[in-house]
Enzyme design. Structure first.
Site, PDB file in Angstrom:
ATOM      1  N   GLU A  61      -2.499   5.050   1.967  1.00  0.00           N
ATOM      2  CA  GLU A  61      -2.503   5.913   0.994  1.00  0.00           C
ATOM      3  C   GLU A  61      -3.749   5.089  -0.316  1.00  0.00           C
ATOM      4  OE1 GLU A  61       1.802   7.066   1.776  1.00  0.00           O
ATOM      5  OE2 GLU A  61       0.323   4.880   1.569  1.00  0.00           O
ATOM      6  N   HIS A 117      11.747   9.085  -2.309  1.00  0.00           N
ATOM      7  CA  HIS A 117      11.295  10.583  -2.224  1.00  0.00           C
ATOM      8  C   HIS A 117      11.923  11.516  -2.943  1.00  0.00           C
ATOM      9  CE1 HIS A 117      11.744   8.553   1.852  1.00  0.00           C
ATOM     10  NE2 HIS A 117      10.784   9.071   1.977  1.00  0.00           N
TER      11      HIS A 117
END
Length: 342
Positions: free
Chosen positions: A65, A134
């Site tokens: 990322e 998550h």
């Protein structure tokens, strides 16, 4: 009554349509992220784009990322308009330098000589037992940091308009979509998020809230999934003779404080619903926006319905216990009513 020309889309399809339409108009727009090309995005919001625009403009990336968000910042400063996906907002920790020390600050650091016209889209929300790494929303984390616009649609119409507006904006926009609203059946999608979406391209003003239900007794303010919980709670309250007004924030940065204040001035009572953590977040900011402006409009102390300040549990029963829901909103109203002077 359903109109003959009504065309209902999920949020995922609305996002993909907005992106495709803008890519046809503007060759500087391209998309990067993990599994956004061949797979079409884990949540479906880039589905079909690879087939039309090819791998040069729809780029699958390695699991890095920091690298691809940093690359997007450079591309944006060099005249491109990248759209990048951070698959889960929870992953911001591994790339926060690229987001906040590059993406958000470089317009300021350059004295306005550089633009950073990029969209960082990312999924939020729990409710499907995917664990604490998550399932967060983290709205307050991103809204707290200057330099980025932050939006969060609650339905497909807003999703398309916000996506188009975000891609055309010369500032970085963090586009936070809730997994439970995307239209992915396995996530248990909220049906009311799938609404009529015009085929033509259009924009939704970033920084403008919406009154999605009129009322006179209490204002319920929320965003994303919380708007649907608020609307369901309003129906329950209506059965008890309580008229609830529901405000969908739509945008966190800029925050439409005027719409919030006008609603509370009318109803005199405020409940804020937020799936993010309760402390130091959106709920407190909304309440402060009212009380700092004119506390005299309040007939009762404001209430918050938010996620408690604990890591999100994996066990379904524990997660559901922590999440905001319509019954908790109704209970907040009852507590508020019980404390009011006779």
């Amino acid at each position: 009554m359903t109109k003959s020309n009504e065309r209902k889309l999920t949020i995922a399809r609305a996002m993909a349509e907005a992106t495709a339409q803008e890519m046809r108009l503007d060759p500087s727009v391209f998309v990067m992220g993990e599994d956004i090309a061949a797979l079409g995005g884990v949540y479906g919001n880039t589905r079909g784009l690879l087939e039309e625009f090819g791998p040069e403009r729809i780029r699958d990336t390695p699991i890095s990322e920091t690298a691809f968000i940093g690359a997007a910042v450079g591309a944006a400063q060099d005249g491109m308009r990248p759209v990048v996906e951070l698959m889960f907002v929870d992953f911001f920790g591994v790339c926060f330098d690229a987001i906040y020390n590059l993406m958000a600050k470089n317009i300021y650091f350059s004295g306005g000589n550089l633009k950073v016209p990029m969209v960082l889209m990312t999924s939020t929300g729990g409710g499907y037992s995917d664990g604490g790494q998550h399932s967060q929303c983290l709205y307050g984390t991103f809204a707290h940091l200057p330099g980025m616009k932050v939006v969060a649609p609650s339905n497909a119409y807003d999703a398309k308009g916000l996506m188009t507006a975000a891609m055309r904006d010369d500032s970085p926009v963090v586009y936070m979509y809730h997994k439970g609203l995307q239209g992915m059946g396995w996530l248990g999608t909220e049906p009311a998020a799938t609404v009529h979406v015009p085929e033509e391209s259009y924009t939704l003003e970033i920084g403008k809230a919406k009154v999605v239900r009129q009322g006179k007794d209490v204002t319920i303010v929320s965003l994303g999934m919380g708007v649907h919980n608020a609307l369901k709670a309003a129906k329950k309250l209506e059965a008890d003779g309580v008229s609830a007004e529901v405000v969908d924030l739509v945008s966190l940065v800029p925050l439409d404080r005027d719409t919030i204040r006008a609603s509370v001035a009318k109803t005199g009572r405020l409940i804020v619903v937020d799936e993010d953590y309760q402390s130091y977040g959106v709920s407190g900011e909304v309440i402060a926006s009212v009380t700092e402006h004119d506390i005299s409009v309040l007939k009762a102390a404001p209430k918050r319905v938010a996620f408690p300040d604990v890591p999100i549990p994996f066990a379904r029963v524990m997660e559901q216990h922590c999440l905001p829901n319509p019954d908790k909103i109704v209970a907040a109203w009852r507590d508020m009513s019980a404390m009011q002077p006779a």
